[in-house]
Motif scaffolding. Structure first.
Motif, PDB file in Angstrom:
ATOM      1  N   THR A 248       0.839  -1.204   0.000  1.00 60.66           N
ATOM      2  CA  THR A 248       0.000   0.000   0.000  1.00 60.66           C
ATOM      3  C   THR A 248       0.867   1.244   0.000  1.00 60.66           C
ATOM      4  O   THR A 248       0.614   2.206  -0.745  1.00 60.66           O
ATOM      5  N   ALA A 249       1.908   1.252   0.848  1.00 64.75           N
ATOM      6  CA  ALA A 249       2.774   2.425   0.947  1.00 64.75           C
ATOM      7  C   ALA A 249       3.504   2.690  -0.372  1.00 64.75           C
ATOM      8  O   ALA A 249       3.611   3.839  -0.817  1.00 64.75           O
ATOM      9  N   ARG A 250       4.010   1.644  -1.005  1.00 66.28           N
ATOM     10  CA  ARG A 250       4.738   1.835  -2.257  1.00 66.28           C
ATOM     11  C   ARG A 250       3.795   2.198  -3.402  1.00 66.28           C
ATOM     12  O   ARG A 250       4.171   2.928  -4.320  1.00 66.28           O
ATOM     13  N   SER A 251       2.571   1.702  -3.318  1.00 66.23           N
ATOM     14  CA  SER A 251       1.551   2.128  -4.278  1.00 66.23           C
ATOM     15  C   SER A 251       1.277   3.622  -4.104  1.00 66.23           C
ATOM     16  O   SER A 251       1.141   4.358  -5.087  1.00 66.23           O
ATOM     17  N   ALA A 252       1.218   4.065  -2.846  1.00 63.06           N
ATOM     18  CA  ALA A 252       1.007   5.485  -2.561  1.00 63.06           C
ATOM     19  C   ALA A 252       2.140   6.330  -3.140  1.00 63.06           C
ATOM     20  O   ALA A 252       1.898   7.386  -3.748  1.00 63.06           O
ATOM     21  N   ALA A 253       3.375   5.886  -2.952  1.00 62.73           N
ATOM     22  CA  ALA A 253       4.513   6.627  -3.484  1.00 62.73           C
ATOM     23  C   ALA A 253       4.440   6.716  -5.007  1.00 62.73           C
ATOM     24  O   ALA A 253       4.710   7.774  -5.594  1.00 62.73           O
ATOM     25  N   ALA A 254       4.048   5.608  -5.654  1.00 66.58           N
ATOM     26  CA  ALA A 254       3.921   5.602  -7.115  1.00 66.58           C
ATOM     27  C   ALA A 254       2.793   6.526  -7.580  1.00 66.58           C
ATOM     28  O   ALA A 254       2.834   7.046  -8.702  1.00 66.58           O
ATOM     29  N   GLN A 255       1.794   6.715  -6.723  1.00 59.50           N
ATOM     30  CA  GLN A 255       0.662   7.589  -7.052  1.00 59.50           C
ATOM     31  C   GLN A 255       0.913   9.037  -6.615  1.00 59.50           C
ATOM     32  O   GLN A 255       0.011   9.857  -6.644  1.00 59.50           O
ATOM     33  N   ASN A 256       2.140   9.322  -6.204  1.00 58.33           N
ATOM     34  CA  ASN A 256       2.526  10.663  -5.766  1.00 58.33           C
ATOM     35  C   ASN A 256       1.778  11.097  -4.509  1.00 58.33           C
ATOM     36  O   ASN A 256       1.443  12.271  -4.348  1.00 58.33           O
TER      37      ASN A 256
ATOM     38  N   GLY B  40       9.138  -3.182   8.869  1.00 57.39           N
ATOM     39  CA  GLY B  40       8.561  -2.597   7.661  1.00 57.39           C
ATOM     40  C   GLY B  40       8.538  -1.082   7.716  1.00 57.39           C
ATOM     41  O   GLY B  40       8.853  -0.406   6.724  1.00 57.39           O
ATOM     42  N   CYS B  41       8.164  -0.525   8.863  1.00 59.69           N
ATOM     43  CA  CYS B  41       8.143   0.935   9.015  1.00 59.69           C
ATOM     44  C   CYS B  41       9.551   1.508   8.870  1.00 59.69           C
ATOM     45  O   CYS B  41       9.752   2.539   8.216  1.00 59.69           O
ATOM     46  N   HIS B  42      10.532   0.833   9.467  1.00 59.28           N
ATOM     47  CA  HIS B  42      11.911   1.316   9.357  1.00 59.28           C
ATOM     48  C   HIS B  42      12.402   1.253   7.914  1.00 59.28           C
ATOM     49  O   HIS B  42      13.134   2.138   7.453  1.00 59.28           O
ATOM     50  N   GLN B  43      11.994   0.227   7.186  1.00 60.11           N
ATOM     51  CA  GLN B  43      12.357   0.133   5.779  1.00 60.11           C
ATOM     52  C   GLN B  43      11.762   1.302   4.989  1.00 60.11           C
ATOM     53  O   GLN B  43      12.446   1.909   4.156  1.00 60.11           O
ATOM     54  N   LEU B  44      10.504   1.640   5.263  1.00 59.15           N
ATOM     55  CA  LEU B  44       9.868   2.770   4.584  1.00 59.15           C
ATOM     56  C   LEU B  44      10.574   4.080   4.921  1.00 59.15           C
ATOM     57  O   LEU B  44      10.751   4.948   4.058  1.00 59.15           O
TER      58      LEU B  44
ATOM     59  N   GLY C  90      12.486   6.941   2.440  1.00 59.91           N
ATOM     60  CA  GLY C  90      12.064   8.332   2.330  1.00 59.91           C
ATOM     61  C   GLY C  90      10.729   8.684   2.937  1.00 59.91           C
ATOM     62  O   GLY C  90      10.272   9.835   2.812  1.00 59.91           O
ATOM     63  N   ALA C  91      10.061   7.743   3.595  1.00 57.51           N
ATOM     64  CA  ALA C  91       8.796   8.054   4.268  1.00 57.51           C
ATOM     65  C   ALA C  91       9.032   9.059   5.379  1.00 57.51           C
ATOM     66  O   ALA C  91      10.124   9.128   5.968  1.00 57.51           O
ATOM     67  N   ALA C  92       8.017   9.844   5.691  1.00 55.93           N
ATOM     68  CA  ALA C  92       8.111  10.820   6.778  1.00 55.93           C
ATOM     69  C   ALA C  92       7.926  10.128   8.123  1.00 55.93           C
ATOM     70  O   ALA C  92       6.993   9.345   8.296  1.00 55.93           O
ATOM     71  N   LEU C  93       8.817  10.419   9.046  1.00 60.02           N
ATOM     72  CA  LEU C  93       8.723   9.837  10.391  1.00 60.02           C
ATOM     73  C   LEU C  93       7.611  10.533  11.165  1.00 60.02           C
ATOM     74  O   LEU C  93       7.531  11.761  11.192  1.00 60.02           O
TER      75      LEU C  93
END
Length: 381
Positions: free
Chosen positions: A261-269, A286-290, A294-297
């Protein structure tokens, strides 16, 4: 799709819907190809007309190329099984509270339409307007920890109190906690299902799904009667992220649907947020990997609001009656000096988990702050 009184019109609706159903599940034709054709020509019937005139078989208009076999499949008349499904769907859509949106419907959610892999059909039960509301997706592990579920619930409630619709997937653990928290908030919540909308999964969430349909909505791209199947869950995750302005991952293992879901979100801007955890916890991996990607903490609700570009956060979030009662007890004891949750629980003879939940709610409401080492102190107002 609106109900009609005329049997002739109902038959025409079913015929049109059968074409949409064929495009949604045509063998050998990808979803992206089907969507590209509908974007170009406007509807399945228009695509079929173009194919019959050999306008869309070759890649001469920026369209994915189709083999003649694929084109024949899309143009074939619906069989009895597909016609029966279309008739059942029209009947379902005519019932109060049910809505069927096709991709070319003006009410189709604009954010989802802009993605590169939107569903051609949406079955909706409840308030269909919520699909176009400003919102945040909250997802995470099914086998979530108690703290993870408390985090999901209270973040969802606080963001809902701020007016954000919460999107999630009705799964066990984080999803269910997010839906429940959002239902207690000021806004509402939407569950995106990986089954037909008439097949609640997991069955243990039947009551929650009913509550969502009454106070929010549930939505599915899958045909009526579609049972749960493993491949459908990652497929539906693109809809969860596509409807939202951002995705908050609360807890996730190193390989999980939440990361999809998170990577889909990134692909969808879309914005991607993650709550960090212990380096020893499997559900933090998984959260640490995100976060590395570049995910926002996220530590507070303000982190999410800031990431979404929302700056007019109210000074204080409303607490539920039960949490307000517990919170006042804590606030009476909690001074402007630092105290740990364990020390407060021992002093007040309260359950440790309940104390943590109350402190988190107070933190989200802007009444206390969390200090390094897990201590808390009251904020001056």
């Amino acid at each position: 799709m609106q109900a009609t009184d005329s049997p002739q019109h109902a038959s025409q609706d079913a015929e049109e819907l059968a074409a949409w159903l064929r495009f949604s599940s045509s063998p050998g034709v990808s979803r992206r190809t089907a969507v590209a054709l509908v974007r170009r020509f406007g509807s399945p019937r228009a695509v079929q007309q173009a194919l019959a005139e050999h306008q869309a078989v070759e890649d001469n208009a920026g369209l994915p190329p189709l083999t003649h076999e694929q084109a024949r499949g899309l143009c074939a008349e619906p069989g009895n099984e597909l016609r029966a499904l279309a008739a059942r769907t029209v009947e379902w859509a005519a019932k109060p509270g049910n809505t069927l949106l096709t991709f070319n419907d003006p009410a189709y959610p604009a954010l989802l339409r802009q993605t590169d892999d939107p569903p051609l059909l949406l079955h909706i039960k409840g308030d269909a307007q919520l699909l176009a509301a400003r919102g945040i997706a909250i997802v995470g592990a099914r086998n979530a920890s108690l703290q993870g579920k408390l985090n999901a619930e209270h973040f969802a409630q606080s963001l809902s109190d701020f007016g954000l619709t919460v999107f999630s997937g009705l799964a066990r653990g984080i999803d269910a906690a997010a839906h429940r928290g959002a239902l207690r908030g000021r806004a509402s919540t939407v569950a995106v299902m990986a089954t037909g909308i008439d097949r609640i999964y997991p069955a243990a969430h039947r009551e929650l799904a009913h509550q969502l349909a009454e106070q929010g909505c549930i939505v599915s791209e899958f045909a009526l009667g579609t049972p749960p199947c493993a491949w459908q869950f990652p497929v539906r995750n693109r809809i969860i992220s596509g409807l939202a302005r951002g995705v908050l991952v609360v807890e996730a293992a190193a390989a999980s649907g939440s990361l999809i879901t998170a990577r889909s979100a990134a692909a969808q801007n879309r914005e991607v947020f993650a709550i960090p955890g212990s380096i020893h916890a499997t559900l933090s991996k998984g959260c640490h990997q995100l976060l590395r990607e570049g995910a926002a903490l996220v530590e507070t609700v303000d982190d999410v609001l800031h990431g979404l570009g929302i700056k007019d956060r109210p000074r204080e979030t409303m607490l539920t009656e039960e949490l307000e009662r517990k919170a006042h007890v804590l606030l009476d004891v909690l001074s402007y000096d630092a105290h740990t949750a364990d020390a407060l629980a021992t002093h007040l003879q309260l359950d440790a988990a309940a104390t943590q939940a109350s402190l988190l709610a107070l933190e989200l409401a802007g009444l206390v702050e969390r200090l390094p080492g897990g201590a808390f102190r009251r904020l001056k107002r």
